[in-house]
Every structure is written in structure tokens, then in C-alpha cells.
Design a protein around this motif. Structure first.
Motif, PDB file in Angstrom:
ATOM      1  N   THR A   1      69.161  22.082   0.182  1.00  0.00           N
ATOM      2  CA  THR A   1      68.443  21.202  -0.733  1.00  0.00           C
ATOM      3  C   THR A   1      69.442  20.219  -1.321  1.00  0.00           C
ATOM      4  O   THR A   1      70.436  20.636  -1.925  1.00  0.00           O
ATOM      5  CB  THR A   1      67.775  21.993  -1.874  1.00  0.00           C
ATOM      6  N   ASP A   2      69.224  18.935  -1.111  1.00  0.00           N
ATOM      7  CA  ASP A   2      70.121  17.930  -1.674  1.00  0.00           C
ATOM      8  C   ASP A   2      70.153  18.074  -3.188  1.00  0.00           C
ATOM      9  O   ASP A   2      69.109  18.119  -3.849  1.00  0.00           O
ATOM     10  CB  ASP A   2      69.644  16.528  -1.311  1.00  0.00           C
ATOM     11  N   LEU A   3      71.363  18.142  -3.738  1.00  0.00           N
ATOM     12  CA  LEU A   3      71.509  18.339  -5.172  1.00  0.00           C
ATOM     13  C   LEU A   3      72.020  17.086  -5.865  1.00  0.00           C
ATOM     14  O   LEU A   3      71.439  16.634  -6.847  1.00  0.00           O
ATOM     15  CB  LEU A   3      72.469  19.504  -5.440  1.00  0.00           C
ATOM     16  N   LEU A   4      73.094  16.517  -5.386  1.00  0.00           N
ATOM     17  CA  LEU A   4      73.641  15.325  -6.035  1.00  0.00           C
ATOM     18  C   LEU A   4      74.497  14.534  -5.071  1.00  0.00           C
ATOM     19  O   LEU A   4      75.007  15.054  -4.092  1.00  0.00           O
ATOM     20  CB  LEU A   4      74.463  15.718  -7.275  1.00  0.00           C
ATOM     21  N   ARG A   5      74.593  13.256  -5.366  1.00  0.00           N
ATOM     22  CA  ARG A   5      75.515  12.348  -4.662  1.00  0.00           C
ATOM     23  C   ARG A   5      76.538  11.936  -5.704  1.00  0.00           C
ATOM     24  O   ARG A   5      76.243  11.183  -6.621  1.00  0.00           O
ATOM     25  CB  ARG A   5      74.763  11.144  -4.107  1.00  0.00           C
TER      26      ARG A   5
ATOM     27  N   ARG B   1      66.893  31.914  -7.140  1.00  0.00           N
ATOM     28  CA  ARG B   1      66.013  30.744  -7.198  1.00  0.00           C
ATOM     29  C   ARG B   1      66.038  30.117  -8.587  1.00  0.00           C
ATOM     30  O   ARG B   1      66.016  28.888  -8.729  1.00  0.00           O
ATOM     31  CB  ARG B   1      64.572  31.142  -6.830  1.00  0.00           C
ATOM     32  N   GLU B   2      66.126  30.950  -9.609  1.00  0.00           N
ATOM     33  CA  GLU B   2      66.185  30.422 -10.967  1.00  0.00           C
ATOM     34  C   GLU B   2      67.509  29.711 -11.214  1.00  0.00           C
ATOM     35  O   GLU B   2      67.556  28.664 -11.862  1.00  0.00           O
ATOM     36  CB  GLU B   2      66.012  31.559 -11.974  1.00  0.00           C
ATOM     37  N   LEU B   3      68.600  30.250 -10.672  1.00  0.00           N
ATOM     38  CA  LEU B   3      69.894  29.581 -10.804  1.00  0.00           C
ATOM     39  C   LEU B   3      69.866  28.227 -10.108  1.00  0.00           C
ATOM     40  O   LEU B   3      70.398  27.241 -10.637  1.00  0.00           O
ATOM     41  CB  LEU B   3      70.997  30.454 -10.213  1.00  0.00           C
ATOM     42  N   SER B   4      69.238  28.154  -8.947  1.00  0.00           N
ATOM     43  CA  SER B   4      69.128  26.884  -8.238  1.00  0.00           C
ATOM     44  C   SER B   4      68.354  25.865  -9.069  1.00  0.00           C
ATOM     45  O   SER B   4      68.716  24.684  -9.126  1.00  0.00           O
ATOM     46  CB  SER B   4      68.435  27.107  -6.888  1.00  0.00           C
ATOM     47  N   ARG B   5      67.303  26.333  -9.736  1.00  0.00           N
ATOM     48  CA  ARG B   5      66.517  25.429 -10.586  1.00  0.00           C
ATOM     49  C   ARG B   5      67.359  24.921 -11.756  1.00  0.00           C
ATOM     50  O   ARG B   5      67.326  23.735 -12.103  1.00  0.00           O
ATOM     51  CB  ARG B   5      65.275  26.153 -11.107  1.00  0.00           C
ATOM     52  N   ILE B   6      68.139  25.800 -12.355  1.00  0.00           N
ATOM     53  CA  ILE B   6      68.977  25.401 -13.485  1.00  0.00           C
ATOM     54  C   ILE B   6      70.074  24.446 -13.018  1.00  0.00           C
ATOM     55  O   ILE B   6      70.464  23.525 -13.745  1.00  0.00           O
ATOM     56  CB  ILE B   6      69.564  26.639 -14.181  1.00  0.00           C
ATOM     57  N   LEU B   7      70.575  24.629 -11.806  1.00  0.00           N
ATOM     58  CA  LEU B   7      71.567  23.698 -11.264  1.00  0.00           C
ATOM     59  C   LEU B   7      71.032  22.277 -11.273  1.00  0.00           C
ATOM     60  O   LEU B   7      71.702  21.345 -11.741  1.00  0.00           O
ATOM     61  CB  LEU B   7      71.929  24.099  -9.835  1.00  0.00           C
ATOM     62  N   ALA B   8      69.822  22.093 -10.749  1.00  0.00           N
ATOM     63  CA  ALA B   8      69.232  20.759 -10.721  1.00  0.00           C
ATOM     64  C   ALA B   8      68.941  20.256 -12.125  1.00  0.00           C
ATOM     65  O   ALA B   8      69.131  19.084 -12.437  1.00  0.00           O
ATOM     66  CB  ALA B   8      67.952  20.775  -9.891  1.00  0.00           C
ATOM     67  N   GLU B   9      68.522  21.157 -12.998  1.00  0.00           N
ATOM     68  CA  GLU B   9      68.160  20.788 -14.366  1.00  0.00           C
ATOM     69  C   GLU B   9      69.366  20.340 -15.176  1.00  0.00           C
ATOM     70  O   GLU B   9      69.271  19.464 -16.031  1.00  0.00           O
ATOM     71  CB  GLU B   9      67.509  22.010 -15.021  1.00  0.00           C
ATOM     72  N   ARG B  10      70.534  20.951 -14.905  1.00  0.00           N
ATOM     73  CA  ARG B  10      71.722  20.713 -15.721  1.00  0.00           C
ATOM     74  C   ARG B  10      72.617  19.602 -15.190  1.00  0.00           C
ATOM     75  O   ARG B  10      73.692  19.361 -15.732  1.00  0.00           O
ATOM     76  CB  ARG B  10      72.554  21.993 -15.822  1.00  0.00           C
ATOM     77  N   LEU B  11      72.214  18.916 -14.135  1.00  0.00           N
ATOM     78  CA  LEU B  11      73.051  17.833 -13.627  1.00  0.00           C
ATOM     79  C   LEU B  11      73.251  16.778 -14.696  1.00  0.00           C
ATOM     80  O   LEU B  11      72.301  16.394 -15.385  1.00  0.00           O
ATOM     81  CB  LEU B  11      72.403  17.181 -12.408  1.00  0.00           C
ATOM     82  N   PRO B  12      74.476  16.275 -14.859  1.00  0.00           N
ATOM     83  CA  PRO B  12      74.681  15.153 -15.783  1.00  0.00           C
ATOM     84  C   PRO B  12      73.782  13.992 -15.402  1.00  0.00           C
ATOM     85  O   PRO B  12      73.577  13.708 -14.227  1.00  0.00           O
ATOM     86  CB  PRO B  12      76.160  14.809 -15.592  1.00  0.00           C
ATOM     87  N   ALA B  13      73.241  13.319 -16.384  1.00  0.00           N
ATOM     88  CA  ALA B  13      72.284  12.233 -16.128  1.00  0.00           C
ATOM     89  C   ALA B  13      72.875  11.169 -15.207  1.00  0.00           C
ATOM     90  O   ALA B  13      72.200  10.646 -14.324  1.00  0.00           O
ATOM     91  CB  ALA B  13      71.844  11.603 -17.452  1.00  0.00           C
ATOM     92  N   SER B  14      74.145  10.844 -15.378  1.00  0.00           N
ATOM     93  CA  SER B  14      74.747   9.784 -14.578  1.00  0.00           C
ATOM     94  C   SER B  14      74.854  10.177 -13.117  1.00  0.00           C
ATOM     95  O   SER B  14      74.793   9.342 -12.223  1.00  0.00           O
ATOM     96  CB  SER B  14      76.145   9.455 -15.113  1.00  0.00           C
ATOM     97  N   VAL B  15      75.035  11.485 -12.849  1.00  0.00           N
ATOM     98  CA  VAL B  15      75.102  11.963 -11.484  1.00  0.00           C
ATOM     99  C   VAL B  15      73.704  12.143 -10.926  1.00  0.00           C
ATOM    100  O   VAL B  15      73.393  11.761  -9.813  1.00  0.00           O
ATOM    101  CB  VAL B  15      75.876  13.300 -11.412  1.00  0.00           C
ATOM    102  N   ASN B  16      72.828  12.718 -11.744  1.00  0.00           N
ATOM    103  CA  ASN B  16      71.466  13.004 -11.305  1.00  0.00           C
ATOM    104  C   ASN B  16      70.731  11.741 -10.896  1.00  0.00           C
ATOM    105  O   ASN B  16      69.900  11.756  -9.993  1.00  0.00           O
ATOM    106  CB  ASN B  16      70.706  13.698 -12.431  1.00  0.00           C
ATOM    107  N   SER B  17      71.040  10.631 -11.533  1.00  0.00           N
ATOM    108  CA  SER B  17      70.329   9.393 -11.233  1.00  0.00           C
ATOM    109  C   SER B  17      70.715   8.806  -9.893  1.00  0.00           C
ATOM    110  O   SER B  17      70.072   7.897  -9.405  1.00  0.00           O
ATOM    111  CB  SER B  17      70.612   8.350 -12.330  1.00  0.00           C
ATOM    112  N   SER B  18      71.785   9.318  -9.284  1.00  0.00           N
ATOM    113  CA  SER B  18      72.231   8.749  -8.009  1.00  0.00           C
ATOM    114  C   SER B  18      72.059   9.707  -6.851  1.00  0.00           C
ATOM    115  O   SER B  18      72.746   9.609  -5.856  1.00  0.00           O
ATOM    116  CB  SER B  18      73.710   8.342  -8.114  1.00  0.00           C
ATOM    117  N   VAL B  19      71.126  10.643  -6.981  1.00  0.00           N
ATOM    118  CA  VAL B  19      70.892  11.585  -5.892  1.00  0.00           C
ATOM    119  C   VAL B  19      70.474  10.869  -4.629  1.00  0.00           C
ATOM    120  O   VAL B  19      70.883  11.185  -3.535  1.00  0.00           O
ATOM    121  CB  VAL B  19      69.826  12.626  -6.302  1.00  0.00           C
ATOM    122  N   SER B  20      69.634   9.847  -4.766  1.00  0.00           N
ATOM    123  CA  SER B  20      69.186   9.100  -3.596  1.00  0.00           C
ATOM    124  C   SER B  20      69.805   7.719  -3.600  1.00  0.00           C
ATOM    125  O   SER B  20      70.320   7.247  -4.601  1.00  0.00           O
ATOM    126  CB  SER B  20      67.658   8.985  -3.600  1.00  0.00           C
ATOM    127  N   GLY B  21      69.721   7.056  -2.482  1.00  0.00           N
ATOM    128  CA  GLY B  21      70.349   5.751  -2.349  1.00  0.00           C
ATOM    129  C   GLY B  21      69.732   4.695  -3.236  1.00  0.00           C
ATOM    130  O   GLY B  21      70.372   3.711  -3.555  1.00  0.00           O
TER     131      GLY B  21
END
Length: 318
Positions: free
Chosen positions: A160-164, A282-302
Motif C-alpha cells: 500500500t503506497d504510504l508516502l512520497r 491492520r490498526e498499526l497500518s491505519r495509524i501509520l497513514a493517519e500520523r503522516l506529517p501533513a507536508s509529506v502526506n500531501s505529496s503521496v501522489s504526483g
């Protein structure tokens, strides 16, 4: 021999009365009596002496009673244990991650998970993506954070793609130009000594590949270190290093970004495709996506959208 038969048996043994036992078990008295008789037929002996107004255990009943109580207690314990795990009050999660993420994202995520589920044991294994893929395939991890595309032939994994994540150059504060510029090009690394990670490190291969794509072989001042060692060597003025932005932010070193289009790496969450991860994973995976820094999370896709994560079976080992 059924559990409800043992339950009815112990109820009669406790109350010494079929009707009161049926009331305690919330069942009709004829049904309870039938189940006791069925149990006696299966065991080949009577469990109670039945006399008008008096119920007593036979020798066989006396022998069965402590065993029945133990079986019922063990069954209740098993039920509670499973429910504890299902409710994430107990359990275990085994996570693998590259050292750079263990030094940046992972501690915050594990702290958030532990605060919510303090009874779940957390195990972390550091390693490069190649090593983590092998350990994951062997069933020794529940989840792994890996750098994609994978450089080795991988078993059937679901990723599952998490961050770029943006990569940047770190240098000692007193380092001279060109790292004093606001932006630096990959080509500028031709003239700078690089502190390089050990072989097998994902960042090593990515940095060397970027330099070679730009047409040069970089000069390595020191090589062979892990993340903490590389940052320490940079801090000592032995050269510069290319590291993830999340690591650079915590390093206390000067941070210089690459000019557009920049240098990035993609991080995915992986698990075996033939086994569903346990609920805690599965819950840890959900928290991983939830806790991404906003600046990183916003660049998951191109296109800058954080909502385009995809799930795919990865059998190519790309």
C-alpha cells in the motif's frame, strides 16, 4: 461430550436439584434432563443417584466434577483471551522498517499506537528493503515499511503506497557553498564529498543512482555508516549526505533542498499477500497513514493529492 452438557452437569451438582439447575441455566427442565442422560449414555455410567427429593453424585459423577469445572474454566479463559486480542487489549505486532524511518516516522507512530493499545506488544526490526522483504516472506514480520519499487525479486506481497518523501542534502552549518544556496542540483554533488551509507542501504543505492543518471561518479569521503553515524560524520564536517526530509528536520544540520523536480523516494507498507495481517497490525497500518506529517502526506501522489493510495499485489519484485 458437549460443553453445554458439562455446564448442565455442574449446575445439577451444585444445586442438587434438576429444576433449580434448569432455572440457573435458563433452559427447560426436560431439556436439561435429556442432556444429562445423553452425557451419561456417552460415558457409559450414571452420574447421579436419583431419589425423590434427593440428588447425589455417583462415584463417576464425583470423578467427573473437578474435570468438568476445569474444562469449563479453561473454555472461559480461552474465550476471554481471544476477546482481549480481538479488542486489542493484548496481542503483538512485528514491524520492519528502514533505519531512516526508525529515526523519524516510526517512533511517533508507535507512541500513538501504544497510547491507544498499551497491552499490545510492539517489536521493531531495522533493515534495508531487501532484507525486510525476505524476513516478511518468512513470516517473521506482520508488516514492513519498504522503499518501492523493490530492487530484488520479491515473493507475492501486497503493498500500500504510504508516502512520497522528499530527499534533501544535509551539511555542517559552517559548510561552504554550494550548500549555502537555497536550492541545489544533483549535478552540484559532483564537486562535494559525500558521506555515504553502507552497502545494502536503500539511500545509498538511490543517491548513487541519481548521481550516475546525472553523468558522474560521486566522490565518497567516508562510507559504510548507518544513519546516526552518517549524520555524525556530516556534523563533523567530513562531507554532505542525502537523507530524507523527516530525518533532516531532526538532525540540527543545514538542510538544502534539490531544485525541481527534486529527488524523492516512495515508501509503502507491505505484508504477505497470502495471509491477512492480524487486527493489531491492520490498526498499526491505519495509524501509520493517519500520523503522516501533513507536508509529506500531501505529496503521496504526483498531483499533490493525499487520497490516491493504491493497494496492489506485488509479484514483480520491481
Amino acid at each position: 461430550m458437549q460443553l453445554h452438557q458439562l455446564r448442565y452437569f455442574t449446575a445439577v451438582a451444585d444445586t442438587r436439584h434438576f429444576t433449580r439447575a434448569a432455572e440457573r441455566e435458563l433452559v427447560a427442565q426436560p431439556s436439561l434432563s435429556q442432556q444429562i442422560k445423553a452425557l451419561e449414555r456417552e460415558l457409559g455410567t450414571e452420574l447421579f443417584h436419583r431419589a425423590r427429593g434427593h440428588i447425589a453424585l455417583t462415584d463417576a459423577g464425583e470423578a467427573l466434577l473437578p474435570l468438568a469445572r476445569r474444562i469449563l474454566a479453561d473454555t472461559e479463559t480461552a474465550r476471554r483471551e481471544v476477546q482481549e486480542v480481538a479488542r486489542l487489549r493484548r496481542g503483538r505486532v512485528r514491524l520492519g522498517a528502514p533505519p531512516s524511518l526508525c529515526a523519524s516516522l516510526v517512533p511517533d507512530v508507535l507512541r500513538a499506537f501504544h497510547d491507544r493499545y498499551p497491552g499490545v506488544e510492539l517489536q521493531v526490526r531495522e533493515g534495508g528493503s531487501q532484507d525486510l522483504v525476505r524476513v516478511l516472506a518468512a513470516g517473521e514480520l506482520d508488516l514492513a515499511l519498504v522503499i518501492t519499487p523493490l530492487p530484488v525479486q520479491a515473493p507475492a506481497l501486497t503493498t500500500t503506497d504510504l508516502l512520497r518523501e522528499e530527499l534533501v542534502v544535509v551539511s555542517a552549518p559552517e559548510e561552504a557553498a554550494p550548500v549555502r544556496r537555497r536550492r541545489i542540483r544533483v549535478e552540484d554533488l559532483r564537486h562535494l564529498p559525500l558521506v555515504m551509507f553502507r552497502r545494502g542501504y536503500d539511500l545509498r543505492e538511490l543517491t548513487l543512482g541519481a548521481c550516475r543518471s546525472a553523468g558522474f561518479e560521486p566522490v565518497l569521503s567516508v562510507e559504510g555508516g548507518e544513519m546516526d553515524a552518517v549524520l555524525g560524520l556530516v556534523r563533523a564536517g567530513l562531507g554532505v549526505a542525502v537523507v530524507p526530509h523527516m530525518v533532516a528536520d531532526r538532525s540540527g544540520l543545514r538542510v538544502t533542498r534539490f531544485a525541481a523536480p527534486g529527488l524523492h523516494r516512495s515508501v509503502s507498507v507491505a505484508h504477505r499477500g497470502d495471509v491477512s495481517p492480524p487486527r493489531a497490525a491492520r490498526e498499526l497500518s491505519r495509524i501509520l497513514a493517519e500520523r503522516l506529517p501533513a507536508s509529506v502526506n500531501s505529496s503521496v501522489s504526483g498531483d499533490g493529492s493525499a487520497g490516491s493510495r493504491t493497494k496492489r499485489p506485488d509479484t514483480r519484485g520491481s
